[in-house]
Design an enzyme around this catalytic site. Sequence first.
Site, PDB file in Angstrom:
ATOM      1  CG  ASP A 224      20.545  11.804   7.628  1.00 26.51           C
ATOM      2  OD1 ASP A 224      20.397  11.911   6.400  1.00 26.51           O
ATOM      3  OD2 ASP A 224      21.222  12.604   8.313  1.00 26.51           O
ATOM      4  CB  SER A 225      16.535  10.776   3.354  1.00 24.74           C
ATOM      5  OG  SER A 225      16.985   9.481   3.026  1.00 24.74           O
TER       6      SER A 225
ATOM      7  CG  ASP B  71      23.306   9.316   6.106  1.00 22.08           C
ATOM      8  OD1 ASP B  71      24.481   9.712   6.000  1.00 22.08           O
ATOM      9  OD2 ASP B  71      22.350   9.832   5.507  1.00 22.08           O
TER      10      ASP B  71
ATOM     11  CE  LYS C 245      24.910  10.052   2.953  1.00 23.45           C
ATOM     12  NZ  LYS C 245      24.744  11.372   3.611  1.00 23.45           N
TER      13      LYS C 245
ATOM     14  CD  GLU D 243      24.608  15.827   6.181  1.00 23.73           C
ATOM     15  OE1 GLU D 243      24.635  16.993   6.638  1.00 23.73           O
ATOM     16  OE2 GLU D 243      23.558  15.212   5.927  1.00 23.73           O
TER      17      GLU D 243
ATOM     18  CD  GLU E 295      21.736  16.608  -0.591  1.00 20.17           C
ATOM     19  OE1 GLU E 295      22.349  15.832   0.156  1.00 20.17           O
ATOM     20  OE2 GLU E 295      20.511  16.846  -0.480  1.00 20.17           O
TER      21      GLU E 295
HETATM   22  O1  KIV Z   1      19.978  10.765   3.656  1.00 22.80           O
HETATM   23  C1  KIV Z   1      20.053  10.522   2.442  1.00 22.80           C
HETATM   24  O2  KIV Z   1      19.228   9.826   1.864  1.00 22.80           O
HETATM   25  C2  KIV Z   1      21.158  11.112   1.711  1.00 22.80           C
HETATM   26  C3  KIV Z   1      21.181  10.972   0.232  1.00 22.80           C
HETATM   27  C4  KIV Z   1      20.135  11.778  -0.401  1.00 22.80           C
HETATM   28  C5  KIV Z   1      22.524  11.262  -0.335  1.00 22.80           C
HETATM   29  O3  KIV Z   1      22.026  11.688   2.299  1.00 22.80           O
END
Ligand code: KIV
Length: 291
Positions: A47-48, A86, A116, A118, A185
């Site tokens: 989600d970056s 994510d 993924k 959090e 992280e």
């Molecule tokens: O969103 C993302 O790219 C991430 C990574 C930096 C682990 O969560």
Amino acid sequence: MAQKKITVPKLISYKSKNKKIVMVTAYDATFSRLVDRANVDMVLVGDSLGMVIQGHDSTLPVTLDDVIYHSRAVSRGVERAHLCGDMPFMTYKVSPEQALQSAGRLMQEGRVESVKLEGGIEMADTIARLTAAGIPVVGHVGLLPQSVHAVGGFKMQGRNGIDRVRIIEDARAVAEAGAFCIILESMPLELARTITEEVDVPTIGIGAGPHCDGQVLVIYDMLGMNEDFTPRFLKLYGNLGQTIREAVDEYAGEVRRGEYPAREHSVSVDGSDQSSDNRIYSVSPDKTPVH
Ligand code: KIV
């Protein structure tokens, strides 16, 4: 399935073999094809993308539809690496049922092979529910970018003893609930080492020092395309920001001076350019664009 496909069991086995997991993010088919051919183990549609693709200052505005859209594109470029997607802000924390529905969409529509999410102890029930449904889960503890406002910024976590104990307990809970690996992280290297020694599943660090079982970086950051982002943990493996600026500047100059396109880039009506092929763009059988 491609012959050397990196599967979840294979990734888990890396830990006992002392084999490091290499993970990078990707958001489109062109980048994912390139990183897959560079033999990374895992590709993350993070989600970056909210920051590096959409230009926001956090990951919070990213929607499930956004991640699905980018995951579909990325999946077309990935053959060998494991593909993880994510779960965006507020698409899994309401209830385990909500998480199941979001993860289901991400796998069916986004074509990812794991999701993924959090969080620590508070996410254990959700992780157990997803894994029981056959959905591989990647955990994420330490700095949680989706909680940026609660923690007051993108800050190193685990600076005091109480925080360190909490993060270790979070990682334990996530592993025991069934996550097959855990992102660590922004934390001191000693804390990441302790967690890596304590949990049975691989840890993948970002800003967490060298003792993790693997590392992940955002592809635009490591290639030097995100020129204003210079955290201590980041090493530049390329300078594509400068390369792109120089290449586009050269192109602009040639167009303005009338130097591009030249004769060899053009076709004449009488065939004197010696081109018997009318194609100007096609796709080769292995889907590589041919110009
Ligand atoms: O969103 C993302 O790219 C991430 C990574 C930096 C682990 O969560």
